[in-house]
Write an enzyme that holds these catalytic residues in place. Structure first.
Site, PDB file in Angstrom:
ATOM      1  N   GLU A  82      11.914 -36.456  -6.651  1.00  0.00           N
ATOM      2  CA  GLU A  82      12.253 -36.405  -8.073  1.00  0.00           C
ATOM      3  C   GLU A  82      13.306 -35.348  -8.368  1.00  0.00           C
ATOM      4  O   GLU A  82      13.349 -34.312  -7.721  1.00  0.00           O
ATOM      5  CB  GLU A  82      11.005 -36.030  -8.873  1.00  0.00           C
ATOM      6  N   CYS A  95      17.183 -29.921 -11.845  1.00  0.00           N
ATOM      7  CA  CYS A  95      16.080 -29.389 -11.042  1.00  0.00           C
ATOM      8  C   CYS A  95      15.897 -30.351  -9.875  1.00  0.00           C
ATOM      9  O   CYS A  95      15.661 -31.544 -10.078  1.00  0.00           O
ATOM     10  CB  CYS A  95      14.815 -29.325 -11.891  1.00  0.00           C
ATOM     11  N   CYS A 102       4.921 -31.499   0.039  1.00  0.00           N
ATOM     12  CA  CYS A 102       4.898 -30.052   0.242  1.00  0.00           C
ATOM     13  C   CYS A 102       3.612 -29.711   0.981  1.00  0.00           C
ATOM     14  O   CYS A 102       2.597 -30.376   0.815  1.00  0.00           O
ATOM     15  CB  CYS A 102       4.917 -29.351  -1.124  1.00  0.00           C
ATOM     16  N   CYS A 106      -0.767 -25.472  -3.290  1.00  0.00           N
ATOM     17  CA  CYS A 106      -1.123 -24.846  -4.586  1.00  0.00           C
ATOM     18  C   CYS A 106      -2.037 -25.796  -5.360  1.00  0.00           C
ATOM     19  O   CYS A 106      -1.760 -26.994  -5.471  1.00  0.00           O
ATOM     20  CB  CYS A 106       0.130 -24.533  -5.401  1.00  0.00           C
ATOM     21  N   CYS A 109      -0.747 -28.088  -8.392  1.00  0.00           N
ATOM     22  CA  CYS A 109       0.542 -28.775  -8.254  1.00  0.00           C
ATOM     23  C   CYS A 109       0.393 -30.197  -7.718  1.00  0.00           C
ATOM     24  O   CYS A 109      -0.290 -30.425  -6.717  1.00  0.00           O
ATOM     25  CB  CYS A 109       1.439 -27.956  -7.333  1.00  0.00           C
ATOM     26  N   GLY A 149       8.585 -29.597  -3.173  1.00  0.00           N
ATOM     27  CA  GLY A 149       8.842 -28.910  -1.905  1.00  0.00           C
ATOM     28  C   GLY A 149       8.978 -27.407  -2.040  1.00  0.00           C
ATOM     29  O   GLY A 149       9.165 -26.887  -3.126  1.00  0.00           O
ATOM     30  N   SER A 181      13.298 -21.180  -6.280  1.00  0.00           N
ATOM     31  CA  SER A 181      11.920 -20.781  -6.560  1.00  0.00           C
ATOM     32  C   SER A 181      11.073 -20.894  -5.304  1.00  0.00           C
ATOM     33  O   SER A 181      11.137 -21.892  -4.581  1.00  0.00           O
ATOM     34  CB  SER A 181      11.363 -21.693  -7.659  1.00  0.00           C
ATOM     35  N   HIS A 206       1.879 -16.194 -10.553  1.00  0.00           N
ATOM     36  CA  HIS A 206       0.720 -16.861 -11.171  1.00  0.00           C
ATOM     37  C   HIS A 206      -0.584 -16.066 -11.239  1.00  0.00           C
ATOM     38  O   HIS A 206      -1.524 -16.504 -11.913  1.00  0.00           O
ATOM     39  CB  HIS A 206       0.421 -18.215 -10.512  1.00  0.00           C
ATOM     40  N   ASN A 280       0.776 -27.291 -16.586  1.00  0.00           N
ATOM     41  CA  ASN A 280       0.835 -28.705 -16.911  1.00  0.00           C
ATOM     42  C   ASN A 280      -0.313 -29.362 -16.146  1.00  0.00           C
ATOM     43  O   ASN A 280      -0.242 -29.485 -14.935  1.00  0.00           O
ATOM     44  CB  ASN A 280       2.179 -29.210 -16.375  1.00  0.00           C
ATOM     45  N   CYS A 323       6.715 -31.230 -11.906  1.00  0.00           N
ATOM     46  CA  CYS A 323       7.026 -31.617 -10.530  1.00  0.00           C
ATOM     47  C   CYS A 323       5.967 -32.498  -9.873  1.00  0.00           C
ATOM     48  O   CYS A 323       4.777 -32.271  -9.984  1.00  0.00           O
ATOM     49  CB  CYS A 323       7.377 -30.403  -9.685  1.00  0.00           C
TER      50      CYS A 323
END
Ligand code: SAH
Length: 336
Positions: A82, A95, A102, A106, A109, A149, A181, A206, A280, A323
């Protein structure tokens, strides 16, 4: 360009052929070697036999009420990633993803839920930018490596990409307009510092302590908070660039007054910027977003302790632009 020159030299071609090839690939963006009309036929055949031109084909596109555009791009082997284009006063920002999936795990995510399939090549990462620019018909002026990723888990391809996209013969996007990032892969942060690029390093923090951070991000078991912050300080000293921290706010988990204090204490004196992002919520995750009032309170607490903090503007919420969500939808569709 140097790599291309070297590769062509090995095959017996003069350096100016590298300039021509680079122009075709990164400016004219042709999709086949046969379109490179100023190259000798024998060289075109040699290219066709030994190389392929990476691409990112838009297979889905969603446009938000706020004009944010999200793409699902398919790569040559059928895998999808994406990219999101966001429009700001200062220009269009894309982005982009750096891996298919990945492996960082996390807990909040969507990108990591099915693990990592493979790294993207430098060409594929470039192709995301080119395809986004071609489709929106807008000059992309800023890039954030915050899609699917972990960029520092695909170090060499990402570095190659950064060099290509910023060089004068290519799109020439200044390093200062690029943010990378990371979830905090400490040895690679040190490696990046040594490259001394002028890009912005964003660190996904975080949580202000090891117990909490390890519960949200498994990478913290390998590189605990104190090592991560020490690496960020080294990064700042080496590059002269301030890092910024991302802090996704989860209701009742990391958004208390005590945690704001702890965070301020952890990063004090760095002049670092903290970006607060209401989390999110993704399917299968136990986390829900802190409410707006709490996010503001957290911001004020940080500011009162001398930490520069902003609340990230939310764009594209109506098109699940966070993401990994679109790719996951697509994967579920093909499974059923
Ligand atoms: N792997 C890199 C870059 C990709 S993620 C990294 O970890 O930084 C980009 C940012 O989005 C990171 O800060 C990540 O922690 C955050 N993120 C991932 N899923 C999220 C979600 N559901 N809500 C809010 N932020 C999220």
């Amino acid at each position: 360009m140097e790599q291309l020159k070297e590769e062509l030299k090995q095959a017996g071609y003069p350096a100016y052929r590298a300039d021509q090839l680079f122009q075709w690939l990164h400016n004219r963006r042709v999709t086949a070697f046969s379109q490179m009309t100023n190259l000798p036929k024998s060289m075109v055949s040699w290219l066709e036999e030994n190389y392929q031109i990476d691409f990112a084909a838009p297979v889905r596109k969603q446009v938000s009420k706020d004009k944010t555009v999200k793409y699902l791009f398919r790569m040559s082997d059928g895998n999808c990633v994406e990219s999101v284009v966001m429009f700001y006063e200062y220009g269009a920002s894309v982005c982009i993803s750096t891996q298919v999936g990945c492996r960082m795990g996390c807990r909040f995510c969507a990108s990591t839920q099915a693990g990592r399939v493979r790294n993207l090549t430098a060409g594929e990462i470039c192709a995301e930018v080119y395809a986004a620019q071609a489709d929106t018909q807008q000059r992309i002026s800023h890039i954030v490596l915050m899609g699917i990723g972990e960029p520092l888990d695909n170090y060499e391809n990402v570095l190659s990409f950064l060099r290509i996209i910023s060089c004068p013969e290519g799109l020439c996007i200044g390093m200062r307009n690029i943010s990378l990032s990371t979830c905090g892969v400490v040895p690679q942060i040190d490696r990046l510092a040594r490259e001394n690029l002028q890009l912005t390093l964003s660190v996904s923090l975080h949580a202000p302590n090891n117990t909490l951070r390890s519960s949200m991000m498994p990478v913290n078991d390998a590189y605990p908070v104190e090592d991560l912050i020490a690496a960020c300080r080294r990064y700042q000293n080496t590059t002269g660039r301030r890092v910024s921290f991302e802090y996704s706010m989860v209701k009742g988990v990391n958004d208390s007054e005590k945690q704001a204090d702890e965070l301020a204490e952890l990063i004090k004196g760095m002049g670092a910027h903290v970006n607060l992002i209401p989390i999110n919520p993704v399917d299968g995750s136990p986390y829900s977003a802190s409410d707006a009032k709490n996010v503001l309170r957290f911001q004020k607490l940080l500011e009162a302790r001398g930490i520069n903090a902003t609340v990230r503007r939310r764009l594209g919420t109506d098109i699940s632009a966070a993401c990994g969500q679109l790719r996951r939808e697509e994967m579920q569709k093909t499974e059923h």
